[in-house]
Write a protein that holds these residues in place. Structure first.
Motif, PDB file in Angstrom:
ATOM      1  N   UNK A  76      50.407 -29.212 -41.998  1.00  0.00           N
ATOM      2  CA  UNK A  76      51.239 -29.151 -44.235  1.00  0.00           C
ATOM      3  C   UNK A  76      50.478 -30.130 -45.469  1.00  0.00           C
ATOM      4  N   UNK A  77      50.904 -31.127 -44.334  1.00  0.00           N
ATOM      5  CA  UNK A  77      49.859 -32.225 -44.821  1.00  0.00           C
ATOM      6  C   UNK A  77      48.592 -32.556 -45.208  1.00  0.00           C
ATOM      7  N   UNK A  78      47.804 -31.882 -43.789  1.00  0.00           N
ATOM      8  CA  UNK A  78      46.863 -31.328 -43.723  1.00  0.00           C
ATOM      9  C   UNK A  78      46.381 -30.864 -45.048  1.00  0.00           C
ATOM     10  N   UNK A  79      46.735 -29.866 -45.245  1.00  0.00           N
ATOM     11  CA  UNK A  79      46.728 -28.533 -46.368  1.00  0.00           C
ATOM     12  C   UNK A  79      47.238 -29.453 -48.428  1.00  0.00           C
ATOM     13  N   UNK A  80      47.897 -30.031 -47.842  1.00  0.00           N
ATOM     14  CA  UNK A  80      48.307 -30.494 -49.454  1.00  0.00           C
ATOM     15  C   UNK A  80      46.857 -32.111 -49.336  1.00  0.00           C
ATOM     16  N   UNK A  81      46.258 -32.834 -48.967  1.00  0.00           N
ATOM     17  CA  UNK A  81      44.952 -32.857 -48.671  1.00  0.00           C
ATOM     18  C   UNK A  81      43.701 -32.270 -49.326  1.00  0.00           C
ATOM     19  N   UNK A  82      43.720 -31.541 -48.646  1.00  0.00           N
ATOM     20  CA  UNK A  82      43.228 -30.824 -48.689  1.00  0.00           C
ATOM     21  C   UNK A  82      43.224 -30.268 -51.134  1.00  0.00           C
ATOM     22  N   UNK A  83      44.175 -29.777 -51.057  1.00  0.00           N
ATOM     23  CA  UNK A  83      44.635 -28.947 -52.763  1.00  0.00           C
ATOM     24  C   UNK A  83      44.572 -30.719 -53.654  1.00  0.00           C
ATOM     25  N   UNK A  84      44.329 -32.112 -52.812  1.00  0.00           N
ATOM     26  CA  UNK A  84      43.951 -33.303 -53.489  1.00  0.00           C
ATOM     27  C   UNK A  84      43.015 -32.942 -53.606  1.00  0.00           C
ATOM     28  N   UNK A  85      41.924 -32.569 -52.644  1.00  0.00           N
ATOM     29  CA  UNK A  85      40.624 -33.678 -52.655  1.00  0.00           C
ATOM     30  C   UNK A  85      40.022 -32.321 -53.302  1.00  0.00           C
ATOM     31  N   UNK A  86      40.456 -30.762 -53.763  1.00  0.00           N
ATOM     32  CA  UNK A  86      39.552 -30.282 -54.112  1.00  0.00           C
ATOM     33  C   UNK A  86      39.856 -30.334 -55.601  1.00  0.00           C
ATOM     34  N   UNK A  87      40.527 -31.386 -55.878  1.00  0.00           N
ATOM     35  CA  UNK A  87      41.309 -31.716 -57.583  1.00  0.00           C
ATOM     36  C   UNK A  87      40.574 -32.622 -58.120  1.00  0.00           C
ATOM     37  N   UNK A  88      39.421 -33.680 -57.233  1.00  0.00           N
ATOM     38  CA  UNK A  88      38.720 -34.740 -57.625  1.00  0.00           C
ATOM     39  C   UNK A  88      38.575 -36.181 -56.576  1.00  0.00           C
ATOM     40  N   UNK A  89      39.838 -35.789 -55.946  1.00  0.00           N
ATOM     41  CA  UNK A  89      40.614 -37.079 -55.199  1.00  0.00           C
ATOM     42  C   UNK A  89      39.779 -37.271 -53.401  1.00  0.00           C
TER      43      UNK A  89
END
Length: 140
Positions: A25-38
């Motif tokens: 779940x934390x990995x999926x959350x980081x993917x969503x943050x990465x696609x948002x520009x981080x």
């Protein structure tokens, strides 16, 4: 297999599932943050699934070890109980023996004294004799 359903093992199974789901779940959350520009989150998106894989590996290894121990204890011993313990390692298990005590006596070169050690011991004795003194007050 029955030994893997004791309360301690049930807690281990639950902990493994919770950790794996949490890490993924934390990995999926980081993917969503990465696609948002981080852009830093791409590294974390890779790390969290690796952590989940490590948890699964440790759990699998512990289950395998517990099953091996169960088969070792269930199998009848081929060795008679009156036989003395072996002194050489058999197979992959080392033999644990009593520790050997070695007496340490004074060496023959007591005449050679370390001058740095003697100076440091003198400094420590001066500090002990002068508890309120600062290191800069040392006369030596």
């Amino acid at each position: 297999m029955r030994r893997l359903w004791t309360p301690a093992w049930i807690a281990r199974h639950v902990a493994m599932v919770v950790l794996v789901v949490g890490f993924l779940g934390l990995g999926w959350w980081q993917i969503s943050r990465a696609t948002a520009g981080n852009s830093l989150s791409w590294g974390y998106a890779v790390e969290w699934p690796i952590f989940a894989g490590f948890v699964v590996y440790v759990w699998w290894r512990e289950v395998k070890l517990a099953r091996r121990r169960a088969t070792d204890t269930d199998a009848p011993s081929a060795e008679p109980a009156t036989e003395p313990a072996p002194t050489v390692a058999t197979g992959s298990r080392p033999v644990v023996r009593r520790p050997v005590r070695v007496s340490r006596g004074p060496s023959g070169d007591d005449a050679v004294e370390d001058t740095d050690l003697a100076a440091y011991n003198h400094y420590l004795s001066w500090l002990s004799a002068n508890p309120g003194a600062r290191p800069g007050d040392y006369p030596g």
